[in-house]
Scaffold this active site. Structure first.
Site, PDB file in Angstrom:
ATOM      1  N   CYS A 118       0.837  -1.203   0.000  1.00  0.00           N
ATOM      2  CA  CYS A 118       0.000   0.000   0.000  1.00  0.00           C
ATOM      3  C   CYS A 118       0.873   1.254   0.000  1.00  0.00           C
ATOM      4  O   CYS A 118       0.604   2.207  -0.736  1.00  0.00           O
ATOM      5  CB  CYS A 118      -0.930  -0.023   1.216  1.00  0.00           C
ATOM      6  SG  CYS A 118      -2.103   1.334   1.269  1.00  0.00           S
ATOM      7  N   CYS A 119       1.938   1.248   0.821  1.00  0.00           N
ATOM      8  CA  CYS A 119       2.850   2.395   0.846  1.00  0.00           C
ATOM      9  C   CYS A 119       3.585   2.543  -0.487  1.00  0.00           C
ATOM     10  O   CYS A 119       3.828   3.663  -0.941  1.00  0.00           O
ATOM     11  CB  CYS A 119       3.863   2.249   1.984  1.00  0.00           C
ATOM     12  SG  CYS A 119       3.242   2.677   3.614  1.00  0.00           S
ATOM     13  N   CYS A 202      -3.300   3.973   9.655  1.00  0.00           N
ATOM     14  CA  CYS A 202      -2.036   3.412  10.127  1.00  0.00           C
ATOM     15  C   CYS A 202      -1.395   4.275  11.216  1.00  0.00           C
ATOM     16  O   CYS A 202      -0.186   4.166  11.461  1.00  0.00           O
ATOM     17  CB  CYS A 202      -1.071   3.251   8.961  1.00  0.00           C
ATOM     18  SG  CYS A 202      -1.720   2.223   7.635  1.00  0.00           S
ATOM     19  N   CYS A 225       7.668   4.034   5.778  1.00  0.00           N
ATOM     20  CA  CYS A 225       6.784   3.782   4.631  1.00  0.00           C
ATOM     21  C   CYS A 225       7.554   3.303   3.410  1.00  0.00           C
ATOM     22  O   CYS A 225       6.970   2.718   2.497  1.00  0.00           O
ATOM     23  CB  CYS A 225       5.993   5.041   4.290  1.00  0.00           C
ATOM     24  SG  CYS A 225       7.001   6.420   3.712  1.00  0.00           S
TER      25      CYS A 225
END
Ligand code: SF4
Length: 233
Positions: A118-119, A202, A225
């Site tokens: 996702c990052c 998060c 990240c």
């Protein structure tokens, strides 16, 4: 405590300069990387400090904000307030590729299962594209934020691009004092115990005694990240 002006500091040997990081930043913006340096800001807990210092040097320096689509609404409001207050003229929202998001994360829940991916999708890849036009960037990272940042240098080179961390040796107290002295607003979530503020899903508030970044990806074994890769000097 006497602080040299950045102008004066830039002309002195680094070993004798208290604000060596700021001297480097000024010299990078005005001379060494003029027109080719961007600031990357999360408009998070301490972001106002670096942005204020950059604005004093040049309000037109490009500021890249990774608009993941997952931020707290308070962060977006704070971003807009700081832009207006500091007179920043070139803040850019850096967004993920919509087609990639639709293909990789159609339900918007990838962060629950594979946060690294996702990052990469929402931060690492978009930033890499945005930085392609620059040969240097600056961040507000500090040594005090976490054990993994304890040896953070003022200047490093990553993937052939120079990265400046002018606040590396600043304490959270110094930032608070300096922002108060300048009358600059703080991120509203600080009052609720958020010491480091990223995407809403998060990020949680920190508990007494925890690192500032302990509330980021808490319980997931993830501390960064991915936009800050190891440096090679
Ligand atoms: S911080 Fe969380 S929501 Fe934001 S890009 Fe990374 S995994 Fe996704």
């Amino acid at each position: 405590m006497t602080h040299l002006s950045a102008d004066a500091a830039a002309e002195l040997p680094l070993a004798s300069v208290e604000d060596a990081g700021l001297a480097l930043l000024r010299r990078a913006i005005e001379r060494d990387h003029a027109g080719r340096l961007a600031v990357v800001s999360s408009f998070g807990a301490d972001s106002a400090m670096l942005l204020a210092l950059v604005a004093e040097i040049d309000r037109s320096v490009p500021v890249l904000f990774l608009e993941t689509g997952m931020h707290f609404p308070q962060t977006l409001a704070y971003r807009d307030a700081l832009i207006e207050r500091l007179g920043l003229t070139d803040v850019r929202d850096i967004r993920p590729d919509p087609a990639q998001v639709a293909g990789r994360d159609p339900r918007g829940d990838l962060h629950l299962f594979i946060p690294d991916d996702c990052c990469t999708l929402r931060k690492v890849a978009p930033l890499a594209r945005a930085l392609a036009g620059f040969d240097a960037w600056a961040t507000g990272r500090r040594r005090q934020q976490s054990a993994t940042r304890a040896a953070l240098p003022f200047r490093e080179t990553v993937d052939g691009r120079v990265k400046f961390n002018p606040l590396a040796d600043w304490s959270v107290e110094r930032i608070a004092d300096e922002l108060a002295r300048r009358g600059l607003p703080r991120h509203p979530l600080l009052r609720q115990g958020f010491a480091s503020i990223g995407c809403a899903p998060c990020t949680r508030a920190v508990r007494p005694g925890e690192d500032a970044r302990a509330g980021r990806w808490a319980g997931q074994g993830k501390t960064e990240c991915g936009i800050h890769r190891p440096a090679f000097f």
